[in-house]
Design an enzyme around this catalytic site. Structure first.
Site, PDB file in Angstrom:
ATOM      1  N   HIS A 160       2.435 -60.848  24.239  1.00 37.60           N
ATOM      2  CA  HIS A 160       1.017 -61.291  23.945  1.00 37.60           C
ATOM      3  C   HIS A 160       1.155 -62.636  23.710  1.00 37.60           C
ATOM      4  O   HIS A 160       0.638 -63.236  22.780  1.00 37.60           O
ATOM      5  CB  HIS A 160       0.700 -60.584  22.533  1.00 37.60           C
ATOM      6  N   GLU A 200       2.007 -53.554  18.131  1.00 38.49           N
ATOM      7  CA  GLU A 200       2.775 -54.808  18.532  1.00 38.49           C
ATOM      8  C   GLU A 200       3.354 -55.408  17.216  1.00 38.49           C
ATOM      9  O   GLU A 200       2.635 -55.448  15.980  1.00 38.49           O
ATOM     10  CB  GLU A 200       1.664 -55.964  19.140  1.00 38.49           C
ATOM     11  N   ARG A 246      -6.600 -55.753  25.125  1.00 47.72           N
ATOM     12  CA  ARG A 246      -5.697 -55.332  24.006  1.00 47.72           C
ATOM     13  C   ARG A 246      -4.895 -54.014  24.471  1.00 47.72           C
ATOM     14  O   ARG A 246      -5.604 -53.271  25.302  1.00 47.72           O
ATOM     15  CB  ARG A 246      -6.754 -55.084  23.003  1.00 47.72           C
TER      16      ARG A 246
END
Length: 329
Positions: free
Chosen positions: A289, A270, A241
């Protein structure tokens, strides 16, 4: 089953998943692109016993609007979007999808290692811009670093860490170091892995892969002092993360040559801001991601999430997040 639980599916899912859910539940599906907007979700949630989602925050605001809610199923392994204390207070079960994506994420980590060390994205742009001309640059300016037989340090030796270890050792003959909350003798035996303190792992590794889950204890886990411990020839790979790293410290380490490069699937915010300095650095490979983003893996995750929701609502099998396991009868 005489009573079919009423569930809300907050995004499109594969047809076979929807068909399965319709066998067991009364379903309402959000059929537009993306996930249902939060304001609409809050308006609709009051009548539902189950919720199938991906990334939507389950917090006091939502739970206050959902008096009938019994179970929430996330199409993800991570569940930091669950407010565990609020779910405990209301007895709402939360489930996730472990195991399904381990190999796919491990593949991506190896891709980031190879791409960053062999400068694949940078040199792809170099060729496409027409810069590959005889005599235009010295060949040495295109050199990268080897992955094979290098030393890999994995921080967080969970299921995905083990899948990475398997590929690195058996596919690339890498030397393997790891740091984990507890030692794993089976990993040491299978892959010849050596346990290290965090500091020693950073000092010795050519590639550092961060795979820790995001918890209050792991926020900004890797900071400026840790990058300063790494070799100037080392590469940092993060597929955990974004918040597990001090991103500004990473940017500085990449700018000033404290480390050689990085491969990143995750970011502090993000989607990443277009003016984030990471996007201006040639020694960083960035992807949006996509750790689990293959057709098969995402379809498999959606099916496991669907089965989880049915299981949680009917007393069957489900991958309940550990902190809420006690709610399962």
């Amino acid at each position: 089953m005489s009573h079919k639980p009423k569930i809300l599916i907050t995004r499109k899912i594969p047809a076979e998943c929807l068909s399965y859910l319709k066998e067991h539940c009364e379903c309402t599906l959000w059929e537009e692109e993306g996930s249902i907007p939060r304001n609409q979700l809050l308006e609709q949630i009051k009548d539902y016993e189950g919720l199938l989602l991906s990334g939507t925050s389950i917090d006091a605001e939502l739970l206050d609007r959902a008096p009938r809610l019994k179970a929430v199923s996330s199409i993800s392994v991570g569940y930091n979007h669950f407010d565990i204390d609020e779910m405990k207070a209301r007895g709402v079960i939360g489930t996730h999808t472990p195991y399904v994506l381990d190999d796919t994420v491990a593949d991506l980590v190896l891709a980031l290692m190879l791409s960053s060390s062999r400068r694949i994205a940078e040199l792809d742009a170099f060729v496409k811009k027409g810069n590959w001309r005889r005599g235009a640059v010295r060949e040495e300016h295109l050199f990268g670093m080897d992955v094979h037989h290098a030393t890999l340090g994995i921080i967080g030796m969970g299921r995905i860490g083990e899948a990475i270890a398997k590929r690195a050792v058996r596919g690339f003959d890498m030397n393997l170091l790891y740091y984990n909350r507890s030692r794993k003798p089976d990993v040491e035996e299978r892959f010849g892995a050596e346990y290290r303190s965090l500091e020693d792992l950073l000092t010795e590794s050519d590639f550092v892969v961060l795979m820790t889950p995001l918890t209050p204890e792991t926020v900004r886990f890797i900071r400026k002092e840790h990058f300063e411990m790494m070799k100037p020839s080392a590469f940092f790979i993060n597929a955990s993360r974004g918040q597990t790293v001090d991103e500004q410290a990473l940017i500085e380490a990449l700018r000033n040559g404290t480390i050689r490069g990085a491969g990143l699937d995750v970011f502090d915010k993000e989607p990443i801001s277009p003016d984030n300095p990471l996007l201006q650095l040639d020694n960083v490979v960035t992807v949006p991601h996509i750790g689990s983003a293959t057709v098969k893996t995402r379809n498999d995750m959606a099916m496991v999430a669907s089965q989880n929701l049915v299981g949680a609502l009917t007393g069957g099998k489900a991958y309940v997040v550990p902190e809420l396991q006690y709610l399962v009868k």
